[in-house]
Design an enzyme around this catalytic site. Structure first.
Site, mmCIF file in Angstrom:
data_model
loop_
_atom_site.group_PDB
_atom_site.id
_atom_site.type_symbol
_atom_site.label_atom_id
_atom_site.label_comp_id
_atom_site.label_asym_id
_atom_site.label_seq_id
_atom_site.Cartn_x
_atom_site.Cartn_y
_atom_site.Cartn_z
ATOM 1 N N GLU A 1 51.281 106.721 -9.587
ATOM 2 C CA GLU A 1 50.576 105.853 -9.269
ATOM 3 C C GLU A 1 49.387 107.175 -8.569
ATOM 4 O OE1 GLU A 1 51.636 102.671 -6.317
ATOM 5 O OE2 GLU A 1 49.906 102.956 -5.651
ATOM 6 N N ILE B 1 54.373 105.331 -15.761
ATOM 7 C CA ILE B 1 54.496 106.543 -15.168
ATOM 8 C C ILE B 1 54.589 106.731 -13.494
ATOM 9 C CG2 ILE B 1 53.387 108.639 -16.023
ATOM 10 C CD1 ILE B 1 51.754 107.427 -18.376
ATOM 11 N N ASP C 1 38.554 117.635 -7.680
ATOM 12 C CA ASP C 1 40.206 117.616 -6.904
ATOM 13 C C ASP C 1 40.845 118.472 -8.608
ATOM 14 O OD1 ASP C 1 41.959 116.571 -5.980
ATOM 15 O OD2 ASP C 1 42.382 114.812 -6.959
ATOM 16 N N VAL D 1 48.696 103.883 -13.691
ATOM 17 C CA VAL D 1 48.574 104.028 -14.834
ATOM 18 C C VAL D 1 50.024 103.975 -15.464
ATOM 19 C CG1 VAL D 1 48.584 106.468 -16.469
ATOM 20 C CG2 VAL D 1 47.662 106.379 -13.963
#
Lengths: 465, 318
Positions: free
Chosen positions: A114, A112, A234, A120
């Site tokens: 990085e 999916i 975040d 991922v």
């Protein structure tokens, strides 16, 4: 130990406990002597009592106290039990512990993306066929500090969380070679989209009702985190996932941590630059939940325009962009800001034009309640930003159009489900050990030179609030 | 709710320890007690708050219910759990600090399990005894990191530990400190909670924090002669009478346990200091149970250990 002040009752209790212990041991010995048939019988009894005992598993099973008539016999009559005799006690379930499973229980489907902390990919659990997201922790074998603390924190925090707007960590699995723990994967629930790529690809912005649904879910997830003493640190659109049922979930807890009250000293090197609160940029090491709320404000703006709100090129530029939008701080709007490490030598423009907020002008189509909410989220003074709970109760969500029901949410073509990798254009969260920016004497006096024109632009008159 | 709950040991797991453990139970208990004490001592020397060291104690206990006791050196397991908990806490400690502290605690100069007041104590502080060479440090560091991963793997990366200490204080406040001086009863209760960390009965793996807190208060109140409410006050804190009785006895017995286990260690030839794998192996062969338990050692280590065992045996004979 024996003192006069001790209550008579206390004695009874201790004696009873000892008595129970002795009786138990006696019964145990008897039981062992008895034949196999009796053992089986006892086992059956133990099984019957099991659900009850599972709650208070406080000894090896062979020595387990049985719930016996003794209890009734020694029960003091002063008890406050009702006629049923069984008080209702809360049972605390903490689960149990044990080894990780192997990553071989999953079939990898496709990559999916990085991120800063790992790769991922989409995968399928072989036994159940359930699709999950596998996030592999980046481990630097040369790092002699061992496993990365960010990864450990993310795992621990996600394990502790259980909320519909926070991504669920199903388990942690490791590579097949367990003699050396090098391949660590987080098994996360899979969501089709992240908000960032949806915003990039959509031809029209979200409807007001859709923005409200998303914000409401975001605020409710953050309220949960903050209630549990977790700072995310975040928050940004690429860390907000969305599934095809209109459900938003907060992800990527690589920067998150538990805090206390009063807050401990923390690093100011958190939050991706475009979503970073002014107090962090000015070097605060004591900050709190308000930094997450600032990011929420940035996300709010981005949901309205499909563009990140404050795209600074570096720390100084980011602060410039913030002051352009929100006005420069003054002793009235942010009483203590001059005491922050990087603010002492700032040269700021003065005058009314500089201190007012330009949010109203920037979002002409937003209702006044919406502007009020955005203004408060983007308040320079962290003390003035609303908490997530206060945000949920805001007038904005009660006004028409009402938040859209999640089930009515539009669906989007999946990126994550297909072979294409997500692009990454936003800057990443700061890395550990990076140097914090030292501003020295930065001159901000020139930042409002173009402002007069800006406010009048657009061709229609604006009502300033 | 996670601040109130801990993952607990399943009955199976506790039973396994009793039945399949190749080590006799009392040896297991001795190792457990000594290693938990070592962790506490290291925590003090590393100037870690007790909240961190206590979490390390709990993780260590959990780890040993999953993984065999003899797989690694006990002091290494202690160091790894302490390193891990400190790292996840606001008080991280470097592998270098841990290496120094453990080298000291395991050295002949250490006062661990060998207080200067002991009658036959002939140790004087000799810094060369705990000098850590660079190779020794590198070896320790490598073992530490490997074990860190191993501990996390064994616990499914769940490092969550809810300690009962803050709860005990909150409960005492609710009970108005039973009308005795706060420090007396609070201090006593905390002492019981800390002692319970060392108990081979593994009380922290079988009871939730609220139960531990109530039992500690109960014991403390009895010790200082405070008057407790004349009703089933523990039910207010969701504790059953039976659980309470069990824990009260369990907590009170730690001191006795400790004394007995120290005696056991002496009987095994560990006059002073920390018990090591070699002591246990020597003891096993003395008892004719000389089975080597599930660990892969290279030939060199093996030879060294056999030498040690022989020496040990000779000493015992002589």
């Amino acid at each position: 130990m024996a003192t006069k002040a001790k209550s008579r009752w206390a004695d009874d209790e201790a004696d009873a406990a000892l008595e129970a212990q002795r009786k138990k041991e006696k019964a145990e010995r008897k039981r062992l002597k008895a034949g196999k048939a009796r053992k089986l019988e006892a086992e059956r009894q133990a099984r019957d009592a099991a659900p009850r005992e599972a709650d208070s598993a406080d000894g090896p099973p062979a020595k387990r106290r049985r719930v016996s008539p003794e209890r009734e016999a020694t029960q003091p009559t002063t008890g406050s039990d009702g006629p049923s005799g069984v008080p209702k006690l809360l049972r605390f379930e903490g689960g149990t512990f044990g080894r990780c499973r192997s990553v071989e229980n999953y079939d990898k489907l496709n990559d999916i993306e990085e991120g800063a902390y790992g790769w991922v990919s989409r995968a399928k659990e072989i036994v159940t066929g359930k699709v999950v997201a596998l996030k592999r922790l980046k481990i630097d074998p040369k790092d002699r500090g061992g496993l990365p603390i960010t990864g450990l924190r993310e795992i621990q925090i996600l394990k502790d969380c259980d909320h519909r707007n926070v991504v669920k960590l199903q388990e942690v699995v490791v590579g097949d070679d367990t003699s050396r723990i090098e391949n660590i994967f987080l098994v996360l629930e899979f969501l089709e989209h992240d908000l960032k790529s949806i915003l990039e690809d959509m031809p029209e912005p979200f409807l007001t009702s859709e923005v409200k649904t998303l914000l409401q879910q975001l605020a409710s997830g953050i309220a949960y985190l903050h209630d549990n003493w977790i700072l995310h640190r975040d928050l940004k659109t690429s860390n907000l996932l969305l599934n095809n049922r209109g459900q938003l979930k907060i992800a990527d807890f690589g920067m998150a941590r538990y805090v206390g009250d009063p807050p401990p000293n923390l690093t100011q090197l958190v939050v991706t630059l475009w979503y970073r609160a002014p107090e962090l940029l000015l070097g605060a090491t004591r900050y709190g939940r308000a930094i997450d709320m600032w990011s929420v404000g940035c996300i709010f703006g981005e949901l309205l325009t499909r563009e990140p709100l404050l795209q600074g090129r570096n720390e100084v530029d980011e602060l410039t962009k913030i002051f352009e939008l929100c006005g420069v701080p003054t002793e009235e709007t942010w009483p203590s800001f001059r005491r922050l490490p990087n603010a002492r030598s700032l040269r700021l423009p003065t005058g009314k034009a500089a201190t007012g907020s330009a949010i109203r002008a920037r979002f002409p189509l937003l209702t006044s309640a919406g502007v009020a909410l955005l203004n408060s989220l983007l308040a320079l003074d962290p003390e003035r930003r609303p908490t997530a709970r206060e945000m949920l109760a805001h007038e904005y969500f009660r006004q028409d159009p009402k938040p859209k029901q999640e089930a009515m949410f539009p669906t989007f073509p999946s990126k994550a489900g297909q072979e294409r990798r997500r692009r990454r254009e936003t800057p990443n969260a700061p890395a550990r050990g990076q140097q914090a920016a030292d501003f020295g004497a930065v001159d901000f006096t020139g930042i409002f030179s173009g402002r007069e024109r800006e406010e009048r632009g657009g061709g229609f008159s604006l009502r300033m609030v | 709710m996670s601040h109130m709950t801990n993952p607990l040991a399943t009955p199976d797991r506790l039973f396994q320890r009793r039945s399949f453990g190749a080590l006799p139970l009392e040896l297991q208990d001795t190792i457990f007690f000594a290693t938990q004490c070592l962790t506490q001592a290291a925590g003090i020397l590393l100037q870690l708050p007790q909240s961190v060291t206590a979490q390390a104690n709990v993780l260590l206990a959990r780890y040993w219910l999953v993984e065999p006791l003899m797989a690694h050196e006990f002091s290494d397991v202690s160091a790894a759990t302490l390193y891990l908990t400190a790292k996840c806490s606001p008080h991280p400690r470097s592998p270098r600090d841990l290496s120094n502290v453990y080298a000291y605690l395991l050295s002949a100069s250490s006062t661990f399990f060998s207080p200067p007041t002991a009658p036959n104590n002939n140790n004087n502080n000799n810094p060369s005894a705990y000098y850590v060479s660079e190779t020794a440090y590198q070896a320790f560091h490598t073992r530490l990191l490997a074990l860190e991963g191993r501990v996390l793997y064994a616990l499914s990366f769940d490092t969550h530990v809810a300690l009962p200490h803050p709860l005990a204080v909150t409960y005492l406040q609710a009970l108005e400190f039973l009308h005795v001086p706060k420090e007396t009863i609070g201090g006593k209760a905390v002492q019981y909670l800390n002692a319970a960390l060392l108990s081979p009965q593994m009380l922290y793996l079988t009871s939730q924090p609220n139960t531990l807190a109530v039992a500690a208060i109960y014991n403390a109140a009895r010790d200082v002669g405070a008057k407790m409410p004349e009703c089933e006050w523990w039910e207010v804190f969701d504790v059953e009478r039976e659980e309470l009785g069990f824990l009260v006895v369990g907590m009170r017995s730690v001191e006795g346990w400790g004394r007995k286990l120290r005696e056991d260690m002496k009987a095994m030839g560990v006059e002073r200091g920390m018990i090591m794998r070699k002591h246990v192996e020597a003891e096993l062969s003395r008892r004719g149970l000389g089975v080597r338990i599930g660990n892969k050692v290279d030939a060199e280590e093996e030879a060294a250990r056999m030498m040690d065992e022989k020496m040990e045996a000779m000493e015992v004979a002589g």
